[in-house]
Scaffold this active site. Structure first.
Site, PDB file in Angstrom:
ATOM      1  N   SER A  56       0.845  -1.247   0.043  1.00 27.58           N
ATOM      2  CA  SER A  56      -0.114  -0.068   0.127  1.00 27.58           C
ATOM      3  C   SER A  56       0.915   1.208   0.143  1.00 27.58           C
ATOM      4  O   SER A  56       0.371   2.295  -0.487  1.00 27.58           O
ATOM      5  CB  SER A  56      -1.058  -0.189   1.331  1.00 27.58           C
ATOM      6  OG  SER A  56      -0.086  -0.182   2.417  1.00 27.58           O
ATOM      7  N   ASP A 205      -4.884   7.620   9.591  1.00 28.01           N
ATOM      8  CA  ASP A 205      -4.813   6.130  10.114  1.00 28.01           C
ATOM      9  C   ASP A 205      -3.449   5.912  11.087  1.00 28.01           C
ATOM     10  O   ASP A 205      -3.173   4.887  11.690  1.00 28.01           O
ATOM     11  CB  ASP A 205      -4.651   5.030   8.923  1.00 28.01           C
ATOM     12  CG  ASP A 205      -3.512   5.194   8.190  1.00 28.01           C
ATOM     13  OD1 ASP A 205      -2.844   5.796   8.378  1.00 28.01           O
ATOM     14  OD2 ASP A 205      -3.893   4.817   7.038  1.00 28.01           O
ATOM     15  N   HIS A 208      -0.013   5.317   7.177  1.00 23.61           N
ATOM     16  CA  HIS A 208       0.382   5.762   5.864  1.00 23.61           C
ATOM     17  C   HIS A 208       0.548   7.174   5.492  1.00 23.61           C
ATOM     18  O   HIS A 208       0.036   8.103   6.283  1.00 23.61           O
ATOM     19  CB  HIS A 208      -0.860   5.237   4.851  1.00 23.61           C
ATOM     20  CG  HIS A 208      -0.974   4.093   4.557  1.00 23.61           C
ATOM     21  ND1 HIS A 208      -2.132   3.364   5.747  1.00 23.61           N
ATOM     22  CD2 HIS A 208      -0.728   2.933   3.774  1.00 23.61           C
ATOM     23  CE1 HIS A 208      -2.085   2.017   5.232  1.00 23.61           C
ATOM     24  NE2 HIS A 208      -1.457   1.846   4.336  1.00 23.61           N
TER      25      HIS A 208
END
Length: 231
Positions: A56, A205, A208
């Site tokens: 990701s 979050d 990231h």
């Protein structure tokens, strides 16, 4: 560095979002006029093709299509005068085992052999608490696949957070330098360098990078990519 790794460990200890993140499924619909232009004027193939193969962090999780690592890196290289296309092969949630399983398919699907592969996996292995020996074996197999195809490799490494313990960290943190030495690959030691422990550079979050964080990462990684292309 200790303060940074401690903050890194805290983020990973309380958040498991990299595991939960499924493959990015961003769909864009181009205007009809753009479609007509694309059909009548095929895009010129770039001189240099780079494969960005990761999770990701490469896929651009939580960001607009033009804000992720891959488009930002391509823009930085193009702005520096290099005719480069960076192909995004980042899949959210991928472990090193998942990456190994799909690598041949990705390579065989490309229009031609890449001039460089940037390989960045291992973060999800950390979050799942997988054995460093498994991560090392999978990373070794992927680098070997690339080298067997005569594709130069730039590894973007990860570091184990302190909360996983010294023994684990000692085994994990040597993986990327050891593989770089074994296969003669280039190495950028820690993909998240300059971003960890910077809330202003991280998405809500807590893991990231946001668009500004990606800018910091690309500014640090791009010179290593440019050097790898010269080798």
């Amino acid at each position: 560095m200790l303060k940074t790794l401690s903050a890194y460990g805290f983020c990973i200890a309380i958040l498991q979002l990299l595991i939960a993140c499924g493959p990015a499924t961003e769909t864009q619909t181009a205007p009809k006029q753009s479609e007509q232009t694309a059909k009548s004027e095929p895009a010129k193939e770039a001189k240099t093709l780079i494969l960005a193969f990761g999770d990701s962090l490469y896929a651009g999780y939580g960001l607009a299509p033009d804000e992720g690592f891959v488009p930002d890196l391509q823009k930085a290289l193009n702005d520096a005068g290099q005719d480069v296309k960076v192909h995004n092969a980042g899949v959210s949630g991928d472990t090193t085992a998942a990456g190994l399983r799909r690598m041949d398919f990705v390579l065989d699907s490309l229009p031609r052999k890449p001039d460089l592969a940037i390989l960045g996996l291992g973060g999800n292995d950390l979050l799942r608490g997988l054995k460093p020996e498994e991560t090392r074996a999978n990373m070794d197999a992927m680098v070997k696949k690339l080298k067997d195809r005569d594709i130069p490799v730039l590894l973007t490494g990860m570091l184990a957070p302190p909360n996983l313990g010294k023994d684990f960290s000692d085994k994990f943190n040597v993986i990327y330098p050891a593989l770089a030495k074994k296969y003669g690959a280039d190495l950028y030691p820690f993909f998240m360098d300059g971003v960890v422990a910077r809330p202003d550079l991280i998405l809500p979050d807590g893991i990231h990078p946001n668009a500004a964080g990606i800018d910091v990462i690309v500014a640090k990684v791009a010179p290593s990519v440019a050097l790898a292309l010269k080798d």
